[in-house]
Motif scaffolding. Sequence first.
Motif, PDB file in Angstrom:
ATOM      1  N   SER A   1       0.820  -1.219   0.000  1.00 55.90           N
ATOM      2  CA  SER A   1       0.000   0.000   0.000  1.00 55.90           C
ATOM      3  C   SER A   1       0.848   1.261   0.000  1.00 55.90           C
ATOM      4  CB  SER A   1      -0.932   0.016   1.217  1.00 55.90           C
ATOM      5  OG  SER A   1      -1.916  -0.977   1.081  1.00 55.90           O
ATOM      6  N   THR A   2       2.037   1.208   0.608  1.00 53.61           N
ATOM      7  CA  THR A   2       2.890   2.400   0.626  1.00 53.61           C
ATOM      8  C   THR A   2       3.272   2.820  -0.792  1.00 53.61           C
ATOM      9  OG1 THR A   2       4.955   1.135   0.873  1.00 53.61           O
ATOM     10  CG2 THR A   2       3.854   1.850   2.904  1.00 53.61           C
ATOM     11  N   ALA A   3       3.434   1.834  -1.675  1.00 55.19           N
ATOM     12  CA  ALA A   3       3.763   2.151  -3.071  1.00 55.19           C
ATOM     13  C   ALA A   3       2.543   2.690  -3.801  1.00 55.19           C
ATOM     14  CB  ALA A   3       4.304   0.913  -3.780  1.00 55.19           C
ATOM     15  N   LEU A   4       1.389   2.055  -3.577  1.00 53.46           N
ATOM     16  CA  LEU A   4       0.173   2.480  -4.270  1.00 53.46           C
ATOM     17  C   LEU A   4      -0.251   3.885  -3.857  1.00 53.46           C
ATOM     18  CD1 LEU A   4      -1.885  -0.822  -4.122  1.00 53.46           C
ATOM     19  CD2 LEU A   4      -0.606   0.095  -6.049  1.00 53.46           C
ATOM     20  N   GLU A   5      -0.027   4.227  -2.597  1.00 52.52           N
ATOM     21  CA  GLU A   5      -0.428   5.535  -2.089  1.00 52.52           C
ATOM     22  C   GLU A   5       0.617   6.619  -2.344  1.00 52.52           C
ATOM     23  OE1 GLU A   5      -1.444   4.883   1.999  1.00 52.52           O
ATOM     24  OE2 GLU A   5      -2.967   3.398   1.487  1.00 52.52           O
ATOM     25  N   GLY A   6       1.733   6.234  -2.965  1.00 51.13           N
ATOM     26  CA  GLY A   6       2.769   7.213  -3.278  1.00 51.13           C
ATOM     27  C   GLY A   6       3.645   7.581  -2.098  1.00 51.13           C
ATOM     28  N   LEU A   7       3.601   6.802  -1.021  1.00 49.72           N
ATOM     29  CA  LEU A   7       4.438   7.084   0.145  1.00 49.72           C
ATOM     30  C   LEU A   7       5.879   6.648  -0.083  1.00 49.72           C
ATOM     31  CD1 LEU A   7       1.918   5.937   2.904  1.00 49.72           C
ATOM     32  CD2 LEU A   7       2.368   8.262   2.108  1.00 49.72           C
TER      33      LEU A   7
END
Length: 199
Positions: free
Chosen positions: A161-167
């Motif tokens: 999710s960190t990648a998908l959310e741009g974090l």
Amino acid sequence: MTQGLRERKRAATAQALAEAAFGLAKERGLDGFVIDEVAELAGYSRRTFANHYPCKEAAVASVAYAGIEAAADALEDVSDGRPLLDAVEVVLRLQLTTAGLSRMREVLALARAHLSLAPHVYHVQHRMRLEVEERVAAVAAGRYPASYLTLLVGAVYGMVSTALEGLVDVRLPGDPPSRDAVEFDEFLTEVFNHLRTGF
């Protein structure tokens, strides 16, 4: 856990409606269309839409759910004799396609631009995580404690999710070149290295 014909038809209808809503949201913004237009574009009635979704936001968010059944089935197919973490990694690498990841990113971007969409996106994400956890538990067949399964799915889901959310600056195929971005395949390797060896 293969779906019957009726369930497959229902899922296909829901997906067609979600695709239509998502396309309209990308083209016009969330406020630029109404449910009747979604139903007409997908080739269904407003009543059929209402049988699947309570609102257009729910339909837009649900487009991210596409492929979860295939991912869960793939987990069952690759798990024999493999450690559970290895099976989960194989499935992620097979199922997290460029198109699927790009779509998830677009849904999250829409949710940032239209706050009324955000609760529906979180609901879909929660549904996806619970379904994956349920399938992982079935594949594990009592070989691991229940708490391990919950932690494993939560850790994998949270890191991706960190990648998908741009974090985390992760580059998908088709993204413009970036000097600092990590390729998604490298990112997954790093994720699973951390899960195996710690931080």
